[in-house]
Design a protein around this motif. Sequence first.
Motif, PDB file in Angstrom:
ATOM      1  N   VAL A 428      39.215  35.254  23.557  1.00 41.18           N
ATOM      2  CA  VAL A 428      40.468  35.802  24.064  1.00 41.18           C
ATOM      3  C   VAL A 428      40.120  36.900  25.060  1.00 41.18           C
ATOM      4  N   ARG A 429      40.607  36.762  26.287  1.00 46.55           N
ATOM      5  CA  ARG A 429      40.349  37.800  27.287  1.00 46.55           C
ATOM      6  C   ARG A 429      41.401  38.897  27.234  1.00 46.55           C
ATOM      7  N   ALA A 430      42.647  38.529  26.958  1.00 51.89           N
ATOM      8  CA  ALA A 430      43.718  39.522  26.912  1.00 51.89           C
ATOM      9  C   ALA A 430      44.922  38.939  26.191  1.00 51.89           C
ATOM     10  N   VAL A 431      45.730  39.835  25.645  1.00 50.44           N
ATOM     11  CA  VAL A 431      47.015  39.469  25.055  1.00 50.44           C
ATOM     12  C   VAL A 431      48.047  40.437  25.618  1.00 50.44           C
ATOM     13  N   GLY A 432      49.100  39.901  26.186  1.00 51.49           N
ATOM     14  CA  GLY A 432      50.162  40.737  26.751  1.00 51.49           C
ATOM     15  C   GLY A 432      51.499  40.467  26.092  1.00 51.49           C
ATOM     16  N   GLU A 433      52.365  41.444  26.155  1.00 50.03           N
ATOM     17  CA  GLU A 433      53.713  41.299  25.601  1.00 50.03           C
ATOM     18  C   GLU A 433      54.754  41.473  26.699  1.00 50.03           C
ATOM     19  N   MET A 434      55.872  40.785  26.526  1.00 50.19           N
ATOM     20  CA  MET A 434      57.025  40.940  27.415  1.00 50.19           C
ATOM     21  C   MET A 434      58.275  41.086  26.556  1.00 50.19           C
ATOM     22  N   ARG A 448      57.411  42.301  33.564  1.00 51.32           N
ATOM     23  CA  ARG A 448      56.540  43.392  33.158  1.00 51.32           C
ATOM     24  C   ARG A 448      55.760  42.939  31.929  1.00 51.32           C
ATOM     25  N   ILE A 449      54.429  43.032  32.016  1.00 53.31           N
ATOM     26  CA  ILE A 449      53.554  42.610  30.926  1.00 53.31           C
ATOM     27  C   ILE A 449      52.734  43.808  30.463  1.00 53.31           C
ATOM     28  N   ASP A 450      52.847  44.157  29.190  1.00 55.43           N
ATOM     29  CA  ASP A 450      52.081  45.259  28.620  1.00 55.43           C
ATOM     30  C   ASP A 450      50.922  44.704  27.807  1.00 55.43           C
ATOM     31  N   LEU A 451      49.703  45.154  28.116  1.00 56.02           N
ATOM     32  CA  LEU A 451      48.522  44.710  27.368  1.00 56.02           C
ATOM     33  C   LEU A 451      48.519  45.318  25.980  1.00 56.02           C
ATOM     34  N   ILE A 452      48.311  44.492  24.967  1.00 59.65           N
ATOM     35  CA  ILE A 452      48.194  44.996  23.607  1.00 59.65           C
ATOM     36  C   ILE A 452      46.812  44.724  23.021  1.00 59.65           C
ATOM     37  N   PHE A 453      46.116  43.689  23.546  1.00 53.59           N
ATOM     38  CA  PHE A 453      44.716  43.434  23.201  1.00 53.59           C
ATOM     39  C   PHE A 453      43.976  43.103  24.495  1.00 53.59           C
ATOM     40  N   GLU A 454      42.710  43.546  24.589  1.00 46.25           N
ATOM     41  CA  GLU A 454      41.922  43.269  25.792  1.00 46.25           C
ATOM     42  C   GLU A 454      40.445  43.236  25.446  1.00 46.25           C
ATOM     43  N   TYR A 455      39.751  42.269  26.021  1.00 47.94           N
ATOM     44  CA  TYR A 455      38.305  42.124  25.830  1.00 47.94           C
ATOM     45  C   TYR A 455      37.587  43.096  26.749  1.00 47.94           C
ATOM     46  N   SER A 456      36.664  43.865  26.189  1.00 44.54           N
ATOM     47  CA  SER A 456      36.023  44.934  26.964  1.00 44.54           C
ATOM     48  C   SER A 456      34.836  44.456  27.774  1.00 44.54           C
ATOM     49  N   GLY A 457      34.079  43.460  27.284  1.00 43.17           N
ATOM     50  CA  GLY A 457      32.879  43.004  27.984  1.00 43.17           C
ATOM     51  C   GLY A 457      31.782  44.051  27.925  1.00 43.17           C
ATOM     52  N   GLY A 458      30.835  43.980  28.859  1.00 43.13           N
ATOM     53  CA  GLY A 458      29.753  44.947  28.903  1.00 43.13           C
ATOM     54  C   GLY A 458      28.678  44.673  27.867  1.00 43.13           C
ATOM     55  N   LYS A 459      27.845  45.693  27.605  1.00 45.29           N
ATOM     56  CA  LYS A 459      26.721  45.535  26.682  1.00 45.29           C
ATOM     57  C   LYS A 459      27.182  45.453  25.231  1.00 45.29           C
TER      58      LYS A 459
END
Length: 489
Positions: A428-434, A448-459
């Motif tokens: 899952v890369r992101a989850v948004g709500e409307m 309008r989409i508000d992010l509630i979950f997001e994948y951070s990536g990186g190390k």
Amino acid sequence: MLENNDKGDSEKTDIKWETMSFDGDLPETKGGVRGFDIALGEVRTKLGERFSSSELHQGGEEVRAQARIISKEVHVSYQGRAIKENLPPLHYTPDDFVTQAISYTFGLGPIDHLLEDETIEDIAINGPNEVMIYRSEWERTDITFPNKSVLLNILNTALAKAERTVNRIKPIVDAAIEYNRYSVVTQPIANPDPTAVIRIPRHAGIELIDLYKPWRVKKDSPNSQAIANEIKNSPLPDYPDLELTNILSKELTYYLHGAVLAGLSIAVIGPTGVGKTALITALGRCLPIDYRVLIIEDTPEIRLFPDSDVPNNVLTLQTRPPSLEDVPEISQADLVKLALRQRPDALTLSEARGGEVFDLLNALYTGHKNGLTTFHAYGLQEMQSRLAMMISQSERGRHLRMSQIAQIISTAIDIVIVLEKEGNNRRVRAVGEMNGQVNTGSGDPEPRIDLIFEYSGGKSPKLNGPLITSLHAQRFSNAGIPEWIYKAA
């Protein structure tokens, strides 16, 4: 072509058995005919005399049991006549011949065993000389077919179970056979030909826990017992703490399960093969058992109760393409309208591709709950343009202004889940709500989409969330979902 002698009052029907060669048969021939072809023809003749066309196409257990008996009898008879009648040799043991005769009569011949391999997701047949399989990447097999004609006949034998056929006049065929999806293309538009992709769904009976566990349990944390007590008093199951995660995290698993129980409508987006259908199948299995569920599909894939002998108030509606015999098309848009008259508590559109999305969104916009659907889009920013394009394909939707389209999308869909695939990893890369709000800036209006979950990536990659308190907090609360599941820490 053999005449089928049906019993009772049923009509006599011609059975078109295709002549097939087995690529493993030895090359001794008589007049270009192999021993296996002759013996297989005898098996089919006897089957055609005993069973109706529909019974043979369905290939039920009784038919297969008789086919095994007949195959053994034919093997003995053929071997006894081969020298006397100067027939081509049949170099098979009785058991091997029975296995191949059953496979070539009711299955896919040399690739039959691939369908049973649970590690394989897709099979690609690129003409008679190449068969590829997809696990975590494409792999070449050593399976080949004798020639194009044999391969085409094998594919048409399989397609007959879905009452389809592929040929020069109709060179493109899509079908669902035993929940496997077939896409077959042949000449004059394919090279090599015939070409087929068989997609094998492995998500029957899948649940959210299957998309979460990978599969190592962590030790209890100090507040584990308090959380366990809170979950015990809610409608949610207990999802364990894990050191590693799969597609979902524990937090997102609880959030999505709670969202389904709260009656929220969810869209899953991403590219092909990323797991969209698997996820909405798992979400569908979270629906209350007493709900009436309507599922609309081009090819049947979603099974909410695969081990049950009764429908459990689940109705699946399948589209029908137009045919050369002037059989009218039944589109997804037709089925969405029909589904709304079938008193659904939850409505699932397996994959939105065109104008039918307007009817789905319109239904959700006017109060229907628990909508589930998937469509192809790369991310949250591309979602509106993709949906707007599909809405414009609808007779009623194409006259809408962008502000109206944005309003419908934002109100009808509560949650959007973005899946992606990187290498062998799906996530899952992101989850948004409307919640019905529309941004009106310098460009076109958009939801309008508000992010509630997001994948951070990186190390140290992590699926972070909840990042905010849900826009639908009241609906979560009304469903008895604990606050920590839908509120930011």
